[in-house]
Design a protein around this motif. Structure first.
Motif, PDB file in Angstrom:
ATOM      1  N   ALA A   6       1.018  -1.298  -0.128  1.00  0.00           N
ATOM      2  CA  ALA A   6      -0.096  -0.010  -0.067  1.00  0.00           C
ATOM      3  C   ALA A   6       0.849   1.119   0.047  1.00  0.00           C
ATOM      4  O   ALA A   6       2.047   1.284   0.807  1.00  0.00           O
ATOM      5  N   LYS A   7       0.525   2.062  -0.714  1.00  0.00           N
ATOM      6  CA  LYS A   7       1.219   3.327  -0.709  1.00  0.00           C
ATOM      7  C   LYS A   7       1.108   3.739   0.966  1.00  0.00           C
ATOM      8  O   LYS A   7       0.134   4.096   1.458  1.00  0.00           O
ATOM      9  N   THR A   8       2.186   4.389   1.268  1.00  0.00           N
ATOM     10  CA  THR A   8       2.600   4.546   2.756  1.00  0.00           C
ATOM     11  C   THR A   8       3.172   6.061   2.850  1.00  0.00           C
ATOM     12  O   THR A   8       4.229   6.265   2.195  1.00  0.00           O
ATOM     13  N   LEU A   9       2.635   6.624   3.907  1.00  0.00           N
ATOM     14  CA  LEU A   9       3.159   8.015   4.432  1.00  0.00           C
ATOM     15  C   LEU A   9       3.434   8.141   5.821  1.00  0.00           C
ATOM     16  O   LEU A   9       2.951   7.370   6.335  1.00  0.00           O
ATOM     17  N   TRP A  10       4.421   8.702   6.082  1.00  0.00           N
ATOM     18  CA  TRP A  10       5.111   8.581   7.518  1.00  0.00           C
ATOM     19  C   TRP A  10       5.628  10.129   7.802  1.00  0.00           C
ATOM     20  O   TRP A  10       5.963  11.040   6.998  1.00  0.00           O
ATOM     21  N   TYR A  11       5.353  10.466   9.096  1.00  0.00           N
ATOM     22  CA  TYR A  11       5.919  11.624   9.696  1.00  0.00           C
ATOM     23  C   TYR A  11       6.360  11.647  11.162  1.00  0.00           C
ATOM     24  O   TYR A  11       5.760  10.438  12.040  1.00  0.00           O
ATOM     25  N   ASP A  12       7.188  12.202  11.706  1.00  0.00           N
ATOM     26  CA  ASP A  12       7.926  12.087  12.871  1.00  0.00           C
ATOM     27  C   ASP A  12       7.342  13.197  13.950  1.00  0.00           C
ATOM     28  O   ASP A  12       7.265  14.294  13.538  1.00  0.00           O
TER      29      ASP A  12
END
Length: 147
Positions: A6-12
């Motif tokens: 799956a297209k996946t976005l991440w942030y911290d």
């Protein structure tokens, strides 16, 4: 039918790392959050199977990590084992899979935020002090009695 990532976005953030798996109308959602790994799987409305496995950059507290499903995506928020330590990437390996991207809409450079916040509070306190420390009232003996 073969499964795909799956297209996946991440942030911290200082206390959590967020992952958003972009799958609309997901069913059979399974998320396993371990101390150093996350496994995600689901199907969409068309029956396409999605599967992502991520060896995490650093350790997370799997007991204090959760996921939330919406119509458009599944968001995982994982509590960092070491808070206030920035993650330069989400994966343990220094590689960037094609399906993984930084979520720039939610990304904030939070390192040093405490210093900025403290400076703003001090500035606000000084402003309040100026406003509340008025001193004696002005003399009004030079005003005309006629109106």
């Amino acid at each position: 039918m073969a499964r795909q990532p799956a297209k996946t976005l991440w942030y911290d953030r200082p206390r959590y790392v967020y992952l958003e798996f972009c799958v609309e109308d997901s069913t059979d959602v399974k998320v396993v959050i371990e101390d150093q790994r996350l496994v995600f799987s689901c199907k969409n409305a068309d029956g396409v199977e999605f599967y992502n496995e991520i060896n995490l950059y650093a350790r997370v507290n799997s007991k204090d990590s959760r996921e939330k499903r919406s119509d458009r995506s599944i968001t995982c928020f994982m509590r960092k084992w070491k808070e206030k330590v920035a993650w330069p990437r989400i994966t343990k390996e220094n590689i960037k899979p094609a399906w993984l991207s930084v979520d720039f809409d939610n990304w904030r450079d939070w390192e040093g935020d405490e210093e900025v916040e403290r400076a703003m509070v001090e500035q606000y306190a000084e402003l309040l002090e100026k406003v509340t420390d008025k001193g004696p009232p002005p003399a009004m003996d030079d005003l005309d009695d006629d109106l």
